[in-house]
Write a protein that holds these residues in place. Structure first.
Motif, PDB file in Angstrom:
ATOM      1  N   VAL A   1       0.865  -1.178   0.000  1.00 14.55           N
ATOM      2  CA  VAL A   1       0.000   0.000   0.000  1.00 14.55           C
ATOM      3  C   VAL A   1       0.904   1.231   0.000  1.00 14.55           C
TER       4      VAL A   1
ATOM      5  N   TYR B   1      -7.115  -1.704 -13.531  1.00 13.18           N
ATOM      6  CA  TYR B   1      -7.309  -0.743 -12.450  1.00 13.18           C
ATOM      7  C   TYR B   1      -8.716  -0.824 -11.878  1.00 13.18           C
TER       8      TYR B   1
ATOM      9  N   VAL C   1      -5.296  -0.958  -7.402  1.00 12.46           N
ATOM     10  CA  VAL C   1      -6.412  -0.268  -6.751  1.00 12.46           C
ATOM     11  C   VAL C   1      -5.995   1.167  -6.461  1.00 12.46           C
TER      12      VAL C   1
ATOM     13  N   ILE D   1     -10.493  -3.951   2.844  1.00 11.98           N
ATOM     14  CA  ILE D   1      -9.521  -3.655   1.796  1.00 11.98           C
ATOM     15  C   ILE D   1      -8.213  -4.385   2.061  1.00 11.98           C
TER      16      ILE D   1
ATOM     17  N   ILE E   1      -5.930  -6.887  -0.735  1.00 16.51           N
ATOM     18  CA  ILE E   1      -4.798  -6.280  -1.436  1.00 16.51           C
ATOM     19  C   ILE E   1      -3.609  -7.211  -1.585  1.00 16.51           C
TER      20      ILE E   1
ATOM     21  N   LYS F   1      -1.590  -7.131  -4.776  1.00 20.28           N
ATOM     22  CA  LYS F   1      -2.108  -6.009  -5.559  1.00 20.28           C
ATOM     23  C   LYS F   1      -1.266  -4.757  -5.305  1.00 20.28           C
ATOM     24  N   THR F   2      -1.299  -3.867  -6.287  1.00 19.77           N
ATOM     25  CA  THR F   2      -0.672  -2.554  -6.127  1.00 19.77           C
ATOM     26  C   THR F   2      -1.755  -1.589  -5.679  1.00 19.77           C
ATOM     27  N   VAL F   3      -1.576  -1.006  -4.496  1.00 16.48           N
ATOM     28  CA  VAL F   3      -2.604  -0.128  -3.931  1.00 16.48           C
ATOM     29  C   VAL F   3      -2.015   1.272  -3.755  1.00 16.48           C
TER      30      VAL F   3
ATOM     31  N   ILE G   1      -3.157   4.916  -2.365  1.00 15.91           N
ATOM     32  CA  ILE G   1      -4.189   5.582  -1.560  1.00 15.91           C
ATOM     33  C   ILE G   1      -3.855   7.061  -1.427  1.00 15.91           C
TER      34      ILE G   1
END
Length: 575
Positions: free
Chosen positions: A366, A414, A496, A517, A521, A524-526, A528
């Motif tokens: 994240v 995405y 995300v 969330i 994840i 995943k590439t998050v 924020i």
């Protein structure tokens, strides 16, 4: 010639070919309408000849002329049928293709275009401009060129028949056209001014509808209506000037044309008295002078319409020349790390938003973008999904430059949740299913539970099938935000983007969604974006962006230990 017509009238290639056919068939129809006059001339010449020359007999019988009359009717009918098909049916088909082409163009334009253009302006182009161009092209433009061509051919024919009377008939035409040409620039200026004010009215109406809550809350109705009334008054004055100038110019041209009738009477009477022409020729030119100026006047009227059309065609041409985002249709990145390398970006020339931004958002982590408002966080996230193209530097996804990938292909990787949620006037289930159209009911319910939606959905009269109104007007801000999050969870994309995704939630629901969330994840590439420091407390990496530059970067505990910008922001929120 086809290419020239395409550029002049913003047509497709097929539309330009259809336009040429429409002009040709309209020209033939105009000439065909002369057949009854020619027929009558031949008939009268044949049957009046015995009166002029006693003892002579008609060359043909009545049956011959009845047959010729039916043949003329058949020719006019066939040409009129083909002219209608090419001028109306085909023009409407071209209009449909123009709308589709415009939609395709809008689909491929960068979002920067929509940020620069007002929504009412775009709506006017899509709806009003298309309709006006369709109407003018089906009723005026082909007829304009056809009328000009047929008048030219008739003029040549009449000059061969009798040049003296033809000169008396047509000497006023160049004079009338000169009046129009000299006033062309002034008319274009007035028509453009009227069109711009008309757009301003549409923009004010849209602004008033969108801001009605704020206008009422601050007692601004009177001021808004006063400003709007002033714009309407300006529009009325401009509209009257815009109508008066072409109207007076056309009337002056029409008056000049009518002088040709007097010329024919005087010159014809002189030639008749001199014995140069017979009585029948004089009568024919008198009859022609009573009707020949009507199509010329129609050409002049359509010339003014074409000037009005130019304003709308130029808007189409401007949009057509906008650069589109292109790229490869197939993309298979090696992993989903997003890397910014010396990225610089500006919405407008001279107003730079990002300066040399470089960082890596790694897969399975994240990455939080924080910093003061207006620093460039949201812009950075949108650049990561190629909503805009960078000015300098590059952004890569799994090592591949995203500027080389078609935006629609790229966005399949995405899931995005924006701060400003957009919902459709449909059921709750359909709004969640935007994330993945083929999702089952159970999958929709699963992500709804994860996004903490099920509690308020169960209170709805039809549950998941409840219609939520335009942009979810029956829901609260937090409920709309949770549906948006459920939509992103359903897509289950490897990347995300969360732009203030929990801004409208209370602390309890924010914590629940953060937990949901976190469970999703993995690998995943998050990315924020958040202003609440507690939202990014468990991020793997913090990127602090201030005034378009990365001023700090690292794990939360590392940045807190440094005592820099991030520490200051945390302390300010705790206080």
């Amino acid at each position: 010639m086809i290419h020239l017509i395409q550029n002049r009238f913003a047509l497709t290639r097929d539309g330009a070919i259809t336009f040429v056919k429409a002009v040709v068939w309209s020209l033939l129809l105009n000439l065909a309408f002369m057949l009854p006059a020619i027929y009558l001339f031949l008939y009268l010449t044949d049957y009046l000849d015995p009166l002029i020359h006693p003892g002579a007999t008609p060359s043909h019988g009545l049956g011959y002329y009845i047959l010729i009359g039916l043949l003329c009717f058949l020719v006019i009918f066939v040409i009129a049928f083909r002219q209608y098909a090419s001028t109306y049916t085909k023009i409407y088909t071209e209009s449909a293709e123009r709308r589709i082409a415009l939609a395709e163009k809008l689909r491929k334009l960068p979002l920067a275009f929509f940020g620069e253009r007002n929504l009412s302006d775009l709506t006017s182009t899509i709806m009003e401009d298309c309709s006006e161009i369709e109407n003018v092209f089906s009723h005026a433009v082909p007829q304009l060129f056809a009328a000009a061509g047929s008048i030219l051919l008739i003029t040549i024919g009449l000059f061969f028949y009798n040049w003296q009377l033809s000169l008396a008939l047509f000497w006023v035409v160049p004079l009338a056209l000169l009046v129009l040409i000299l006033s062309k620039r002034a008319m274009e200026r007035e028509l453009k001014r009227v069109h711009c004010t008309n757009l301003s009215i549409a923009q004010q109406i849209q602004e008033g509808l969108e801001s009605i809550q704020e206008i009422k809350a601050y007692n601004g109705e009177e001021e808004y209506l006063k400003t709007f009334d002033k714009t309407i008054t300006t529009y009325e004055r401009q509209l009257m000037r815009g109508e008066a100038l072409p109207g007076s110019t056309l009337n002056l041209s029409h008056i000049l044309l009518k002088l040709g009738i007097a010329s024919v009477i005087l010159v014809g009477a002189y030639l008749l008295a001199d014995g140069t022409i017979p009585m029948l020729t004089y009568l024919i030119f008198l009859i022609i002078s009573a009707s020949i100026y009507s199509p010329i006047m129609e050409v002049m009227n359509n010339f003014v319409v074409l000037l009005y059309l130019n304003v709308r065609i130029n808007r189409f041409r401007e949009m057509d020349q906008m650069p589109i985002q292109t790229g490869v249709q197939e993309c298979h990145p090696k992993g989903f790390d997003i890397a910014f390398d010396g990225v610089e970006f500006s919405y407008e020339t001279g107003k730079q938003v990002l300066r040399g931004v470089s960082f890596v958002a790694r897969q399975g982590e994240v990455t939080a973008l924080v910093g003061p408002s207006g620093g460039g966080k949201s812009t950075t996230a949108k650049l990561a999904a190629r909503f805009w193209d960078v000015d300098q530097g590059r952004i890569t996804l799994g090592g591949e430059d995203i500027s080389k990938i078609d935006p629609e292909t790229l966005l399949q990787y995405y899931s995005v949740v924006f701060q400003d949620v957009l919902l459709f006037n449909a059921s709750i289930a359909d709004n969640i299913r935007v994330g993945r159209k083929d999702a089952s009911d159970e999958e929709v319910r699963r992500v709804a539970r994860l996004a903490q939606c099920e509690e308020f959905i169960q209170r709805m009269p039809q549950g998941y099938d409840t219609q939520i109104g335009e942009n979810g007007e029956t829901l609260s801000g937090g409920e709309r935000q949770r549906i948006s999050i459920a939509r992103a969870l359903l897509k289950d994309a490897p990347i995300v983007l969360l732009d203030e995704a929990t801004a409208s939630l209370d602390v309890e629901n924010e914590s629940k969604i953060q937990t949901a969330i976190s469970a999703l994840i993995k690998d995943k590439t998050v990315l924020i974006i958040a202003h609440r420091m507690r939202t990014v407390a468990h991020a793997h990496k913090i990127v602090v962006i201030k005034e378009g530059q990365v001023v700090e970067m690292g794990a939360p505990e590392e940045l807190l230990a440094q005592g820099g910008e991030f520490t200051r922001m945390v302390a300010a929120q705790n206080a």
